[in-house]
Design an enzyme around this catalytic site. Structure first.
Site, PDB file in Angstrom:
ATOM      1  N   GLY A  15       0.816  -1.216   0.000  1.00  0.00           N
ATOM      2  CA  GLY A  15       0.000   0.000   0.000  1.00  0.00           C
ATOM      3  C   GLY A  15       0.845   1.260   0.000  1.00  0.00           C
ATOM      4  CG  LEU A  16       3.992   3.732   2.936  1.00  0.00           C
ATOM      5  CD1 LEU A  16       3.129   4.970   2.817  1.00  0.00           C
ATOM      6  CD2 LEU A  16       4.413   3.511   4.394  1.00  0.00           C
ATOM      7  CG  ASP A  35       6.734  -6.364  -2.623  1.00  0.00           C
ATOM      8  OD1 ASP A  35       6.393  -5.328  -2.016  1.00  0.00           O
ATOM      9  OD2 ASP A  35       6.258  -7.492  -2.351  1.00  0.00           O
ATOM     10  CG  ASP A  57      11.252 -13.868   1.033  1.00  0.00           C
ATOM     11  OD1 ASP A  57      11.833 -13.437   2.054  1.00  0.00           O
ATOM     12  OD2 ASP A  57      10.114 -14.364   1.046  1.00  0.00           O
ATOM     13  CB  SER A 117       5.167   0.655  13.259  1.00  0.00           C
ATOM     14  OG  SER A 117       3.815   0.705  13.654  1.00  0.00           O
ATOM     15  CG  ASN A 118       1.336   3.405  15.547  1.00  0.00           C
ATOM     16  OD1 ASN A 118       0.703   2.763  16.370  1.00  0.00           O
ATOM     17  ND2 ASN A 118       1.083   3.329  14.255  1.00  0.00           N
ATOM     18  CE1 TYR A 151       4.461  -4.180  11.468  1.00  0.00           C
ATOM     19  CE2 TYR A 151       3.032  -2.998  12.992  1.00  0.00           C
ATOM     20  CZ  TYR A 151       3.778  -3.029  11.835  1.00  0.00           C
ATOM     21  OH  TYR A 151       3.858  -1.917  11.036  1.00  0.00           O
ATOM     22  CB  SER A 180      -2.693   5.675  10.280  1.00  0.00           C
ATOM     23  OG  SER A 180      -2.786   5.119  11.557  1.00  0.00           O
TER      24      SER A 180
HETATM   25  P1  NAI Z   1       1.830  -3.666   3.062  1.00  0.00           P
HETATM   26  O1  NAI Z   1       1.573  -4.932   3.812  1.00  0.00           O
HETATM   27  O2  NAI Z   1       0.760  -3.146   2.180  1.00  0.00           O
HETATM   28  O3  NAI Z   1       3.154  -3.823   2.196  1.00  0.00           O
HETATM   29  C1  NAI Z   1       4.274  -4.550   2.628  1.00  0.00           C
HETATM   30  C2  NAI Z   1       4.968  -5.096   1.397  1.00  0.00           C
HETATM   31  O4  NAI Z   1       6.106  -5.835   1.836  1.00  0.00           O
HETATM   32  C3  NAI Z   1       4.083  -6.064   0.591  1.00  0.00           C
HETATM   33  O5  NAI Z   1       4.037  -5.674  -0.763  1.00  0.00           O
HETATM   34  C4  NAI Z   1       4.749  -7.405   0.765  1.00  0.00           C
HETATM   35  O6  NAI Z   1       4.662  -8.235  -0.391  1.00  0.00           O
HETATM   36  C5  NAI Z   1       6.192  -7.001   1.040  1.00  0.00           C
HETATM   37  N1  NAI Z   1       6.885  -8.045   1.801  1.00  0.00           N
HETATM   38  C6  NAI Z   1       6.449  -8.668   2.921  1.00  0.00           C
HETATM   39  N2  NAI Z   1       7.318  -9.611   3.300  1.00  0.00           N
HETATM   40  C7  NAI Z   1       8.339  -9.576   2.400  1.00  0.00           C
HETATM   41  C8  NAI Z   1       9.528 -10.319   2.257  1.00  0.00           C
HETATM   42  N3  NAI Z   1       9.851 -11.311   3.109  1.00  0.00           N
HETATM   43  N4  NAI Z   1      10.343 -10.039   1.222  1.00  0.00           N
HETATM   44  C9  NAI Z   1      10.016  -9.031   0.336  1.00  0.00           C
HETATM   45  N5  NAI Z   1       8.883  -8.321   0.413  1.00  0.00           N
HETATM   46  C10 NAI Z   1       8.058  -8.579   1.444  1.00  0.00           C
HETATM   47  O7  NAI Z   1       2.216  -2.582   4.168  1.00  0.00           O
HETATM   48  P2  NAI Z   1       2.237  -0.996   4.016  1.00  0.00           P
HETATM   49  O8  NAI Z   1       1.036  -0.444   4.654  1.00  0.00           O
HETATM   50  O9  NAI Z   1       2.566  -0.646   2.633  1.00  0.00           O
HETATM   51  O10 NAI Z   1       3.462  -0.629   4.979  1.00  0.00           O
HETATM   52  C11 NAI Z   1       4.783  -0.554   4.474  1.00  0.00           C
HETATM   53  C12 NAI Z   1       5.749  -0.549   5.654  1.00  0.00           C
HETATM   54  O11 NAI Z   1       5.471   0.549   6.507  1.00  0.00           O
HETATM   55  C13 NAI Z   1       5.694  -1.804   6.511  1.00  0.00           C
HETATM   56  O12 NAI Z   1       6.983  -2.122   6.958  1.00  0.00           O
HETATM   57  C14 NAI Z   1       4.833  -1.369   7.685  1.00  0.00           C
HETATM   58  O13 NAI Z   1       5.141  -2.128   8.847  1.00  0.00           O
HETATM   59  C15 NAI Z   1       5.233   0.082   7.827  1.00  0.00           C
HETATM   60  N6  NAI Z   1       4.165   0.888   8.418  1.00  0.00           N
HETATM   61  C16 NAI Z   1       3.079   1.231   7.665  1.00  0.00           C
HETATM   62  C17 NAI Z   1       2.087   1.997   8.203  1.00  0.00           C
HETATM   63  C18 NAI Z   1       0.939   2.465   7.389  1.00  0.00           C
HETATM   64  O14 NAI Z   1       0.150   3.243   7.911  1.00  0.00           O
HETATM   65  N7  NAI Z   1       0.788   2.043   6.143  1.00  0.00           N
HETATM   66  C19 NAI Z   1       2.149   2.433   9.617  1.00  0.00           C
HETATM   67  C20 NAI Z   1       3.335   2.022  10.306  1.00  0.00           C
HETATM   68  C21 NAI Z   1       4.316   1.290   9.710  1.00  0.00           C
HETATM   69  C1  15L Z   2       0.895  -0.031  11.319  1.00  0.00           C
HETATM   70  O1  15L Z   2       2.022  -0.220  11.760  1.00  0.00           O
HETATM   71  C2  15L Z   2       0.356  -0.848  10.207  1.00  0.00           C
HETATM   72  O2  15L Z   2       1.356  -1.266   9.308  1.00  0.00           O
HETATM   73  C3  15L Z   2      -0.750  -0.131   9.444  1.00  0.00           C
HETATM   74  O3  15L Z   2      -1.404  -1.067   8.610  1.00  0.00           O
HETATM   75  C4  15L Z   2      -1.748   0.506  10.395  1.00  0.00           C
HETATM   76  O4  15L Z   2      -2.395  -0.483  11.111  1.00  0.00           O
HETATM   77  C5  15L Z   2      -1.017   1.446  11.337  1.00  0.00           C
HETATM   78  O5  15L Z   2       0.083   0.836  11.965  1.00  0.00           O
HETATM   79  C6  15L Z   2      -1.926   2.007  12.435  1.00  0.00           C
HETATM   80  O6  15L Z   2      -1.583   1.917  13.604  1.00  0.00           O
HETATM   81  O7  15L Z   2      -2.964   2.571  12.073  1.00  0.00           O
END
Ligand code: NAI
Ligand code: 15L
Length: 282
Positions: A15-16, A35, A57, A117-118, A151, A180
């Protein structure tokens, strides 16, 4: 730090990652994508041909060495982004982040921006009071880490790893404790933690370009009226947030009600993550 031109974006299919693929090129970056899932073209954006993308991976050390070779910096978003089993968290977020740092060190990459993350501080009681809070009540970045999930624990590990690679190897990191980051906030807690995608790109750009960051921890959110945390370290990087979740407040409060001091899901910074039951089997 000279402005990086080529940035490895891990988690580019997520997503991000997808939001940042759309926004960061406007800051002059050329992105290399990484990815475990194939990176799909962004809906509604012109298809500009084959991206520089690696489908692999974080467990694949050779693929990581190739991925970081020649890049100026890494924006590390890949990993499990919600609570999961310890085995999965261990492999993707703990071992995987270690593998990335090791590859970056070996290939001489100078800076990583790490998506913390938070939830690394999710068990911190949320500050109470009428918004905007008195600045003295805002949660500082040096508050003790209190992960609210396995997590969150993996993000706490990532911050320690970043500190270690700075102290030991001179590899710089900005750890961004993202609140978020979604196109819009979708609940009342997010009114405090929301980071608009445009502000996300501003903050990542600041983190990629600021001078001499060593290991710096920042909170990642917009300039929300209902902010719970202190953006001073983020602003010190040159980050100037432009958005405020307040424009969504009336609608979200009408739908969900105000946060309830007697509801355990509303007691802590991490919201319902703190009351999540463990996911079995471990
Ligand atoms: P997401 O789950 O949509 O994307 C994560 C991506 O990482 C996915 O495309 C997945 O295929 C890839 N991935 C997972 N395991 C993998 C591996 N072993 N090897 C290679 N790729 C792998 O999550 P999102 O929302 O895009 O978040 C991105 C990052 O930001 C994450 O690390 C998340 O913990 C962190 N984060 C995001 C927040 C948000 O509000 N979106 C809030 C706090 C932290
Ligand atoms: C995170 O760390 C998650 O990756 C995201 O999906 C949201 O749940 C966010 O925190 C949140 O606290 O809203």
């Amino acid at each position: 730090m000279p402005a990086p031109r080529t940035v490895l974006l891990t988690g580019a299919a997520g997503g991000l990652g997808t939001l940042m693929r759309g926004l960061l090129p406007d800051y002059g970056y050329t992105l290399r994508l990484f990815d475990v899932q194939p990176v799909e073209p962004i809906e509604g954006e012109p298809n500009t041909g084959e991206p520089d993308a690696i489908t692999a991976d974080l467990a694949d050390k050779e693929a990581l060495r190739e991925a970081v070779r020649g890049v100026d910096a890494v924006l590390h978003l890949a990993g499990i982004s919600l609570e999961s089993t310890f085995d999965k968290i261990l492999k993707a977020n703990i071992q995987g982040t270690y593998n990335l740092y090791e590859a970056a060190r070996a290939e001489g990459v100078r800076r990583i921006v790490f998506a913390s993350s938070n939830h690394a501080v999710g068990f911190t009681p949320r500050p109470q009071g009428e918004p905007p809070l008195d600045p003295a009540l805002l949660i500082p970045v040096d508050t003790p880490r209190r992960p609210d999930t396995l997590y969150g624990l993996s993000k706490s590990f990532g911050e320690d790893l970043a500190q270690f690679y700075w102290d030991k190897h001179g590899l710089e990191t900005v750890s961004v404790r993202i609140g978020s980051c979604f196109p819009e906030p979708t609940n009342v807690r997010m009114l405090s933690l929301w980071m608009s995608p445009a502000d996300g790109a501003r903050l990542f750009h600041a983190a990629l370009t600021a001078e001499h960051v060593g290991h710096t921890v920042v909170y990642g959110s917009s300039a929300n009226t209902r902010l719970w945390w202190d953006l001073t370290t983020a602003r010190a990087l040159g980050y100037e947030p432009q958005d405020d979740s307040e424009v969504y407040a009336e609608k979200l409060i009408a739908e969900h009600g105000e946060l309830d001091p007697d509801n355990p899901d509303h007691a802590y910074l991490g919201g319902h993550f703190s009351t999540n039951p463990p996911i079995w089997p471990h």
